[in-house]
Write a protein that holds these residues in place. Sequence first.
Motif, PDB file in Angstrom:
ATOM      1  N   GLU A   9      -8.805  -4.067  -2.693  1.00 45.31           N
ATOM      2  CA  GLU A   9      -9.611  -2.905  -3.062  1.00 45.31           C
ATOM      3  C   GLU A   9      -9.049  -1.637  -2.436  1.00 45.31           C
ATOM      4  OE1 GLU A   9     -13.441  -4.082  -1.699  1.00 45.31           O
ATOM      5  OE2 GLU A   9     -13.960  -5.135  -3.572  1.00 45.31           O
ATOM      6  N   GLU A  10      -8.627  -1.713  -1.191  1.00 41.74           N
ATOM      7  CA  GLU A  10      -8.054  -0.551  -0.505  1.00 41.74           C
ATOM      8  C   GLU A  10      -6.768  -0.092  -1.184  1.00 41.74           C
ATOM      9  OE1 GLU A  10      -6.228   0.605   3.899  1.00 41.74           O
ATOM     10  OE2 GLU A  10      -7.329  -1.269   3.621  1.00 41.74           O
ATOM     11  N   ARG A  21       0.818  -1.214   0.000  1.00 39.21           N
ATOM     12  CA  ARG A  21       0.000   0.000   0.000  1.00 39.21           C
ATOM     13  C   ARG A  21       0.848   1.259   0.000  1.00 39.21           C
ATOM     14  NH1 ARG A  21      -2.621  -2.670   4.136  1.00 39.21           N
ATOM     15  NH2 ARG A  21      -1.817  -1.149   5.642  1.00 39.21           N
ATOM     16  N   ARG A  55      -7.808   1.255  -5.075  1.00 40.16           N
ATOM     17  CA  ARG A  55      -8.760   2.360  -5.228  1.00 40.16           C
ATOM     18  C   ARG A  55      -8.101   3.721  -5.469  1.00 40.16           C
ATOM     19  NH1 ARG A  55     -11.018   2.032  -0.579  1.00 40.16           N
ATOM     20  NH2 ARG A  55     -12.365   0.282  -1.191  1.00 40.16           N
ATOM     21  N   GLU A 104     -10.786  -7.310   0.203  1.00 43.00           N
ATOM     22  CA  GLU A 104     -10.957  -5.975   0.790  1.00 43.00           C
ATOM     23  C   GLU A 104      -9.635  -5.213   0.812  1.00 43.00           C
ATOM     24  OE1 GLU A 104     -12.760  -6.164   4.602  1.00 43.00           O
ATOM     25  OE2 GLU A 104     -14.709  -6.846   3.854  1.00 43.00           O
ATOM     26  N   GLY A 126      -7.120   4.024  -9.220  1.00 36.98           N
ATOM     27  CA  GLY A 126      -8.034   3.608 -10.267  1.00 36.98           C
ATOM     28  C   GLY A 126      -7.668   2.272 -10.887  1.00 36.98           C
TER      29      GLY A 126
END
Length: 298
Positions: free
Chosen positions: A49-50, A22, A53, A46, A56
């Motif tokens: 997705e974090e 991340r 996001r 999940e 994009g």
Amino acid sequence: MHGSVAAPPLRVGLVGAGPWARTMHARIIAAGPETALTAVWARRTEAAEETARPYGAVVAASFEELLDRCEALAFAVPPAVQAQYAVRAAAAGKALLLEKPLGGDLASARRVADAVAANGVVSQLVLTKRYHPVTRAFLRAAADTVVTGARSCYLHGAFLGGEFATSWRLEQGALLDLGPHLLDLLDAAIGPIAAIRATGDSRRWIELSCEHTNGAVSQASLSGAVRLADAQTRVELFGPGEPLVYDTAGMDHEECWPVLRREFAAAVRSGRPSPLDAARGLRLQELLEMALGTQVLR
């Protein structure tokens, strides 16, 4: 005269969605312009997705879908997981941006290096410090330095708590996590390491004594479990001339990432990997195995 057309960004998929993925991998790959983060896959949807996001990027439903959406894969997962999926990615013809260590053990690291060679794909290691101008200047100077002995350290307190105190790091300790960085620098700056003896506990503090093929001897201290305000990485080379010192204190690590990204994209487009490839990763894993085989607990 015709103007040159810039190559489109390299489409990179990310394997993993933990804290390192991340905060570093996704951010750096998405920053471009040489690369674009196209998709993220992780076993926890999940988390994927974090991670995806803010940029994009697509969340791939499977590893196979991730392969279909990219030209290259970047890995930000534990070593054993990386080795498993990197072999599959190489077989699919994808370029690989790999973390260290290459695998959880020597056998799995060898499978990755063999798959890269067999399939002719480009690979590159995220040995972050190697992409910094200060490190490259040190290694150039070391090539002209006669070294009799050396001492070095890589110390921080990340294992004491926080999101980077991940399970594999706490289990394996500093040797597998920090060892590749320091052994790479000693091996490159002084000369090939021929033998290593280790003492201590990798989860607390481990000390390495290295014998180099040119007769030089070096020491390396590793720990991720000491309370420090900032991480310390230092290499001191001694011989008949003035000492040569490399110290990352004050180094802006953000300078490493654009170089890494640019060189990886260039290597993939040209088909010519840098010396920091899977073969280098295997060499470092062999050194780790050497240290593990001699470790004496105190």
